[in-house]
Structure formats: structure tokens, C-alpha cells
Write a protein that holds these residues in place. Structure first.
Motif, PDB file in Angstrom:
ATOM      1  N   PRO A 168      13.940   2.430  -5.577  1.00 30.84           N
ATOM      2  CA  PRO A 168      14.479   3.432  -6.518  1.00 30.84           C
ATOM      3  C   PRO A 168      14.157   3.100  -7.964  1.00 30.84           C
ATOM      4  O   PRO A 168      13.801   3.988  -8.755  1.00 30.84           O
ATOM      5  CB  PRO A 168      15.985   3.379  -6.242  1.00 30.84           C
ATOM      6  N   VAL A 169      14.202   1.809  -8.322  1.00 24.79           N
ATOM      7  CA  VAL A 169      13.858   1.438  -9.702  1.00 24.79           C
ATOM      8  C   VAL A 169      12.405   1.789  -9.978  1.00 24.79           C
ATOM      9  O   VAL A 169      12.066   2.385 -11.009  1.00 24.79           O
ATOM     10  CB  VAL A 169      14.119  -0.068  -9.909  1.00 24.79           C
ATOM     11  N   GLN A 170      11.544   1.460  -9.025  1.00 26.04           N
ATOM     12  CA  GLN A 170      10.127   1.782  -9.228  1.00 26.04           C
ATOM     13  C   GLN A 170       9.929   3.283  -9.376  1.00 26.04           C
ATOM     14  O   GLN A 170       9.180   3.744 -10.243  1.00 26.04           O
ATOM     15  CB  GLN A 170       9.311   1.270  -8.038  1.00 26.04           C
ATOM     16  N   LEU A 171      10.635   4.061  -8.544  1.00 19.31           N
ATOM     17  CA  LEU A 171      10.461   5.519  -8.614  1.00 19.31           C
ATOM     18  C   LEU A 171      10.912   6.039  -9.972  1.00 19.31           C
ATOM     19  O   LEU A 171      10.219   6.826 -10.625  1.00 19.31           O
ATOM     20  CB  LEU A 171      11.254   6.186  -7.491  1.00 19.31           C
ATOM     21  N   LEU A 172      12.073   5.559 -10.440  1.00 22.20           N
ATOM     22  CA  LEU A 172      12.582   6.033 -11.726  1.00 22.20           C
ATOM     23  C   LEU A 172      11.614   5.668 -12.849  1.00 22.20           C
ATOM     24  O   LEU A 172      11.216   6.517 -13.659  1.00 22.20           O
ATOM     25  CB  LEU A 172      13.955   5.404 -11.986  1.00 22.20           C
ATOM     26  N   LYS A 223       3.398  11.995  -8.224  1.00 23.69           N
ATOM     27  CA  LYS A 223       3.473  10.535  -8.300  1.00 23.69           C
ATOM     28  C   LYS A 223       4.507   9.995  -7.323  1.00 23.69           C
ATOM     29  O   LYS A 223       4.248   9.047  -6.569  1.00 23.69           O
ATOM     30  CB  LYS A 223       3.833  10.116  -9.727  1.00 23.69           C
ATOM     31  N   ILE A 224       5.692  10.635  -7.300  1.00 18.52           N
ATOM     32  CA  ILE A 224       6.766  10.098  -6.452  1.00 18.52           C
ATOM     33  C   ILE A 224       6.420  10.294  -4.986  1.00 18.52           C
ATOM     34  O   ILE A 224       6.618   9.399  -4.156  1.00 18.52           O
ATOM     35  CB  ILE A 224       8.089  10.778  -6.834  1.00 18.52           C
ATOM     36  N   THR A 225       5.828  11.439  -4.665  1.00 21.39           N
ATOM     37  CA  THR A 225       5.433  11.621  -3.254  1.00 21.39           C
ATOM     38  C   THR A 225       4.378  10.596  -2.866  1.00 21.39           C
ATOM     39  O   THR A 225       4.411  10.022  -1.778  1.00 21.39           O
ATOM     40  CB  THR A 225       4.870  13.027  -3.054  1.00 21.39           C
ATOM     41  N   MET A 226       3.428  10.321  -3.781  1.00 21.52           N
ATOM     42  CA  MET A 226       2.413   9.325  -3.455  1.00 21.52           C
ATOM     43  C   MET A 226       3.030   7.944  -3.307  1.00 21.52           C
ATOM     44  O   MET A 226       2.567   7.127  -2.514  1.00 21.52           O
ATOM     45  CB  MET A 226       1.331   9.307  -4.537  1.00 21.52           C
ATOM     46  N   MET A 227       4.103   7.661  -4.067  1.00 19.66           N
ATOM     47  CA  MET A 227       4.713   6.332  -3.943  1.00 19.66           C
ATOM     48  C   MET A 227       5.543   6.228  -2.670  1.00 19.66           C
ATOM     49  O   MET A 227       5.526   5.202  -1.993  1.00 19.66           O
ATOM     50  CB  MET A 227       5.576   6.043  -5.170  1.00 19.66           C
ATOM     51  N   ILE A 228       6.265   7.299  -2.325  1.00 17.54           N
ATOM     52  CA  ILE A 228       7.123   7.211  -1.128  1.00 17.54           C
ATOM     53  C   ILE A 228       6.251   7.164   0.121  1.00 17.54           C
ATOM     54  O   ILE A 228       6.274   6.191   0.875  1.00 17.54           O
ATOM     55  CB  ILE A 228       8.090   8.413  -1.100  1.00 17.54           C
ATOM     56  N   THR A 229       5.453   8.198   0.325  1.00 20.36           N
ATOM     57  CA  THR A 229       4.484   8.126   1.424  1.00 20.36           C
ATOM     58  C   THR A 229       3.281   7.375   0.871  1.00 20.36           C
ATOM     59  O   THR A 229       2.468   7.936   0.135  1.00 20.36           O
ATOM     60  CB  THR A 229       4.060   9.539   1.828  1.00 20.36           C
ATOM     61  N   GLU A 230       3.199   6.089   1.134  1.00 27.43           N
ATOM     62  CA  GLU A 230       2.246   5.229   0.388  1.00 27.43           C
ATOM     63  C   GLU A 230       0.818   5.653   0.654  1.00 27.43           C
ATOM     64  O   GLU A 230       0.017   4.932   1.261  1.00 27.43           O
ATOM     65  CB  GLU A 230       2.463   3.773   0.768  1.00 27.43           C
ATOM     66  N   THR A 231       0.461   6.855   0.220  1.00 26.20           N
ATOM     67  CA  THR A 231      -0.892   7.370   0.397  1.00 26.20           C
ATOM     68  C   THR A 231      -1.545   7.521  -0.966  1.00 26.20           C
ATOM     69  O   THR A 231      -0.892   7.922  -1.935  1.00 26.20           O
ATOM     70  CB  THR A 231      -0.860   8.758   1.075  1.00 26.20           C
ATOM     71  N   ALA A 232      -2.802   7.188  -1.030  1.00 30.05           N
ATOM     72  CA  ALA A 232      -3.569   7.381  -2.266  1.00 30.05           C
ATOM     73  C   ALA A 232      -4.399   8.650  -2.202  1.00 30.05           C
ATOM     74  O   ALA A 232      -5.339   8.817  -2.962  1.00 30.05           O
ATOM     75  CB  ALA A 232      -4.476   6.181  -2.514  1.00 30.05           C
ATOM     76  N   THR A 233      -4.062   9.540  -1.260  1.00 31.49           N
ATOM     77  CA  THR A 233      -4.867  10.760  -1.134  1.00 31.49           C
ATOM     78  C   THR A 233      -4.494  11.711  -2.256  1.00 31.49           C
ATOM     79  O   THR A 233      -3.317  12.035  -2.450  1.00 31.49           O
ATOM     80  CB  THR A 233      -4.585  11.443   0.208  1.00 31.49           C
TER      81      THR A 233
END
Lengths: 290, 290, 290
Positions: free
Chosen positions: A109-113, A220-230
Motif C-alpha cells: 500500500p505504501v508503494q501504491l500511494l 500505474k497502479i494496475t501495472m503494480m498490482i498485477t505485476e505486468t509490464a505490458t
């Protein structure tokens, strides 16, 4: 203008970046620096070099845009408050007892914020760069795009360049041959805000800033949660590149083999072959002539 | 002033570079880029990087002179017309169906015409750089020579630097240790036009521009036809270097061995040996003293 | 103000650098260049490149400070007198018959005199840089420190960068990861003179210049006579770094192992391991969640 939506976006576009969003940007940048191999050892052996690298990570975009517009690259040092803020974040990140900051930052959560707030600063940087470049060149829309792009995503270029000078250059991590996702999305935003600034886009700026920031944060947050670089707009890219550069692959069978081959394997020798052959024939012609 | 020769040279010195000579310059630069190994593959994989490299090839001299005079390196982007012209030439050169442009360019008369017109633009660039530097530094004739040289032949330096940053640097192709023919002839022209500008050369500018351009085009075309890279004024160079740097080789037998050896093999260790020996004696002296 | 001490320091602070101290600075710089392996061979094969490198060695600090303040890097070329002075010294150093200059310079008293005079010019450069930066940014004391440092010790950075561009880069000789003694002492002087300029140091400038110059010359000459590279204020450095960065080594046993290990061996992998572990746990968490 007094619809609630306009009021919301207007208030959003007037929020100041200074205390909190800048802190998030510095934190994300310094943590990205700390995760590089050997960065902690450098910070312990030579704190000044580590501090300099951290400043480049935090202010790289501004430095690059200053260089591109022939303004003093040291201008970012004249803002003592931000420098002290970034320096203190660098200090507690690298030298905090028990490494508390890294452990706190390692929670998602800290990273996401922090990442979301950093993306907000990206919008402000792009807008600032576009408007700043417009004060130099009235209708130089290419310059506006370039400066907005540099201020928004130029940090990676500056840090790559610094790694090159320091000898620790990783050629597979360079920004030149393969644009990263932030570079692509910043280029898109810079184009959008440039067209808005040159009145080719009939949208009010605060609405555009709100929508673009939401898009940035969401992706950005979707890419971080689902750890995809697509990249979410890979389809759009494929269509564009096919429309611009790939259309002769269907219509021109004469070059299809060599072009597609050279576009798939990295040599390009097959395409440069006809030129070489031609020049050989030229050589023959002249050896005959002489 | 109304002699036919003066009228001819005056009319020649007033011809505008914009549409046709610039096109020839862009075409030659982009073709030189395309003949580099792997350039076509890069253009297919990452068109933006290829476009950026092409712009550096086309506008490198202006960028370098801007950097040297602390002007915005992005100024060349403010000239939208030239940018679009160079971009379209880059596009048709790399992505033309059936590779028509390369095949058309591979015929020698086209190459000769384009190369000759490119050499004409070189003269205009040198004159522009010298006069532009004179607006900054009134009697800084060294600056005038440097800026004229940079604007006329700085493209290769910029592209070398870009290859260095991109990691695809070929150290045998660098401009530093061995000046190419364009660098030499541009330096000569920059010196000539600087002296003409500071009234040390009693020739009218348009005559000088005409004669220097004729010299450039003639040497370039002869070098292209008889595919020799031998500089036509190698004799002059030898005489100058012998007069400036080589004269002690006849008069001083004391250093003849080491100097000539170090000037032929690239080590120079033999020459730096006496210094090392001397410092060793110094060390001995002090170990005695202490 | 009319005490003999003040008169002495005031007269000292008014001495002009131009003819003699500059000559000593150029001589030391060019001799340092000549002692590099292969420099003599380069001077014989390509005098222009050698001359350019010598100019970078002589004027590197000024060039770097100009770049940092977005002033023309070519400004140093506008001062024709100094350029001709440095060029003549480069010429007689590299091409003097029988290599007389090197042999004369290889005697220790000459080296001591030249090095001492070069250190005097360092003080003048620092003061000039600090005051010059103050004209740009009124209370940007960080900029003043940086510019004074760059003008006083930036030559090595410029020459390293030039070696990098020329491909003859020695990564063990770079200034980034390990500050040399001149860089450290110049940074100290830049901080001192900045605080004096911002009235935080209640010392008159000419006294400070005299004392700092005496300190520079004394330490330099002692380091040259007793051929030791040990910095005289290593103790001070240790205390400062222990106070700033090392204090958690006593108070925090939790991180003692990894931190001290990473600070002694250059990997830092041990410190970056907890982060990796944490992110792994994060990944596990989300594979569970999804």
C-alpha cells in the motif's frame, strides 16, 4: 464553469505539489536508486557521490529540460528547500537505523500511494515544461513536445548518462533503443498538452490534467498490482506502426523478404546488401571507364 | 562591382539554401546513416530512435555550435519547416516501398549531384557560424574559427557522441585522434573566412565563398569518382607539420631516436622514459636526504 | 586595517594571477598531461588533438563552471592572451629540442615552485567562482559552493570526460567514486568562502584568502616532499563520517551485520536482500489474493 465537475477539476489542477507530492516523488526516486546493486555500498564508502546520484534521480527531468533550453543546469540547486527535502529523504532512506524506511516502503500500500502521487507530479511537470517552452518559441510545437517530454521523463536519460560517465553502464537498460512505459506515456501526454496549449484541442486544461492524471495513476497502479509490464496501449501502437511503417509489407512483395527479415533479426545487412551490390556495379563501371 | 565575375559571384553568394540544397544535405546525411550496419533494423524496431539519430545527422553541426555558444540546442527544432522536410526525407529513405530511394541514390550521377550540393551548404554554414560568433565576441578570432568549424563539420562529432551514449561506439571511427577530410577542409575554410571577416584577408566575401565552394565541390567529386580517400593537400600538411613540429628531428640528434620512434609507434613510452628516470633519481635523492 | 598583517594579506589578495601564476598553472597542467602514457605519441601524430586536450587540462575548471551556469563554454577561447600563453607552453613542453623543459621540470625545486604557484591560482578560482555564482542566485549558497568547487577542481572531471569520449577511459581513475585530495580541499575551500561571502563567517576575505592559500601550499609541498598521498585531515573526515553516517553502527545491532558488511565489501547485495525478500513476500501475498 460552476458545475461540480469543473469545480473539482479546477481545484485539482490548483493543488500545489510542494510538500507532499514532491516528497512522494523523491521517495520513489531514491528507493529506485537504492535498489540498484551496489548503491548502498557506494553510499557508505562515498556519501557525496551517492547524494549526487540521488539528486540526479530526483531532479533529472528538470536538469535535462534546462540543458535543452540552455538554462543553468544548476538552477535546481538554487531551490534550497527542495534540495534539503530531497537530501533528508536520501539520508533517512540510506542511513536510517534498522533500515526502517526500506522496510516500511516494502509494503505494497505504501508503494501504491507513493507511486500514485509520483504520477501526479508527472502531469504537473509536463504542463510546466510545455508552457515554459512556449515562452521561448511561440509556435515551436516540436520544442514544446520535446521539453514537456524531457521534464516529465528525462530523469532516466540523465541517470543513464551518469551511469555511462561513472563507467557502470548497462547497455541493455538504455532508453534509446527501447522506450520504457513512462517514456511512452509521457510522450503521449506531452503531445496532448501541446495541442491543448496551441488550441488544437478544444478541452479546458484543468479537465485534461484531471483526466490524464487519472489515466496515469490507474495504469500505474494496475501495472503494480498485477505485476505486468505490458503497456495498456500496445494494440494502439501496433496499429499506428503498421499504418505508418508496415503498410508496404502487404503491398510490396518485392521488398517483403529482406525488409521483414531485417526488421526481425537485428542485422539489417540484408537490406543494405542491394546498396552494396549497386555500388559494386558502380565500381565495375568505373574500372571499365578508366 | 559590375564586372561579370563580380555579378556572378555576388549572385552565387545570394542563393538561398532552403529548398534544394537543404534537401540534398538531408538526403546525403540520411543515406550515410542508412548505410551504417543495423540502422535499418533500428528504424523498423524503434522508429523514434532512428528519427532522432537522423535529425542529429542532419542538424548536428548547428546543435554543436549552439552548445558551444550556450544557445538552446533545441533551437533547430523550432524551425518546423526544415524539421518536416528532413523527417519526410528520413521517412521515404527508410520506409519507401521497394526501397526506391536507395536504388535511385545508388546511381553515381545522383550521388555526385547530392554530394556537390551538400558541399555548397558547408560553405554557407561556415560563413554563418563565423559571423554568428563574431556577434558574441568582437575580436575573439579563435572563437570564430571554432564555431565556424563546429557548424561546418560538427555533425560527425555529435553523431560519434550519440553512438557513444547508445553504446554502439566504434573507437576506430572517432574524430579525435585522426581528423577526417571534411574536418580538415572545414577547419581550413573556417580559418580563411575568419581572416576575411577580420579584414586580414583583402578579398571580398562573395569571391571567397565562390572560390572555396568550387574547391570543395571539385575535391569532393574527384574523390568520389576516383574512389581515393587521399587528401589533396597532404603535401601542404606534411610541409607544415615538418616546419612546426618536425624541425628538431634534423637539428637535434640528442632526441632523434626516441622522438621519431614515439612518433611512429603509438606508445610514446620511450619518450616518457627520461621523465620517469629523472623522477626516480629525484626519489633516490630524497631517500638519501631523509 | 593598517596593521602590518592586514597590509600584507590585503596586498597578497590583490596580486594579479596573470603573467606568472597562470604560467605555473599551465606548466603543471601540461606536464601532467605529458606524463600520461601515449600523450607524446598523440602530440606527434595529431598535434591538434593534443593541443585541444592541453587546453582542456588548462581551462577545464572554467569550462565546467561555464557549462553549469549555461554560459558559453567557448568563453575561455575569447581570451586570446591566455590561449596563446597556454599554447606556447604546450608547444615548448612537447616539441622543445632535446626535451629541455621536461628535463628542467624534473628537478624537484622547480616542481615545488610551480605546484605552489598553481595552488595559489586555486584560491583565486574558488573566490571567483563563488562571487560569480552569487551574481546569478542571490542566496543560492548551494550553487555558490558547487560553482566554486567546479572552477577550482573541475579540470579533472572535464579531462576524465574527454578521455571517456576519446575511448581511453580508465575507470579506476575516475573522480566519482573516490574524491581525490584536490577535490576534497577545494570543496572545503568553496564551503569556507561561500560562508564568508554570505556573512556567516566573520573573517575578512583577504585574511581568509591568505590563510587558505598558505594551507594549500603547505599541504601540497609537504605531500610532494614526503611522497605520501595521505590526506592531512583524514582524522577529521573519519570523525565527520562516523558522526553523520556511522552512528547507527554502535546503537543499532539489528542492522550491524549487513550494513557493515555492505560498507566493507563493495557488493551491497546483503543489504538489498531484505528488500528482495519483502517484495517476494508481497508477490506471494498477491498470488494468494488472486
Amino acid at each position: 464553469m460552476d458545475s461540480p465537475w469543473d469545480e473539482l477539476t479546477l481545484a485539482f489542477s490548483r493543488t500545489s505539489m510542494f510538500p507532499f507530492f514532491d516528497i512522494a516523488h523523491y521517495l520513489v526516486s531514491v528507493m529506485a536508486l537504492k535498489r540498484q546493486p551496489g548503491a548502498v555500498a557506494v553510499a557508505w564508502k562515498n556519501p557525496l557521490s551517492s547524494w549526487f546520484t540521488a539528486m540526479l534521480h530526483c531532479f533529472g527531468g528538470g536538469i535535462l529540460s534546462c540543458v535543452l533550453l540552455a538554462e543553468p543546469p544548476l538552477r535546481f540547486l538554487a531551490n534550497n528547500t527542495n534540495i534539503l527535502l530531497a537530501s533528508s529523504i536520501w539520508y533517512i532512506t540510506f542511513f536510517c537505523p534498522c533500515d526502517l524506511v526500506s522496510q516500511g516502503y516494502s509494503f505494497l500500500p505504501v508503494q501504491l500511494l507513493a507511486a500514485g502521487m509520483k504520477e501526479v507530479t508527472r502531469t504537473w511537470k509536463i504542463v510546466g515544461g510545455v508552457t515554459h517552452a512556449n515562452t521561448y518559441y511561440k509556435n515551436g510545437w516540436i520544442v514544446m513536445i520535446a521539453v514537456g517530454w524531457a521534464r516529465g521523463a528525462g530523469g532516466s536519460i540523465i541517470t543513464n548518462f551518469e551511469q555511462l560517465v561513472k563507467g557502470s553502464w548497462k547497455p541493455e537498460a538504455n532508453e534509446w533503443l527501447k522506450m520504457s512505459y513512462p517514456a511512452k506515456v509521457t510522450l503521449l501526454g506531452s503531445v496532448i498538452f501541446t495541442f491543448q496549449h496551441t488550441k488544437h484541442l478544444a478541452v479546458s486544461r484543468h479537465n485534461l490534467m484531471f483526466l490524464y492524471t487519472m489515466f496515469l495513476v490507474a495504469t500505474k497502479i494496475t501495472m503494480m498490482i498485477t505485476e505486468t509490464a505490458t503497456v495498456p496501449f500496445a494494440l494502439f501502437e501496433d496499429a499506428l506502426s503498421r499504418m505508418l511503417f508496415g503498410w508496404q509489407q502487404q503491398f510490396t512483395p518485392c521488398e517483403k523478404k529482406s525488409e521483414t527479415k531485417s526488421s526481425f533479426n537485428g542485422t539489417g545487412s540484408s537490406t543494405s546488401k542491394p546498396i552494396a551490390v549497386a555500388s559494386d556495379t558502380v565500381k565495375k563501371k568505373h574500372t571499365k571507364k578508366t
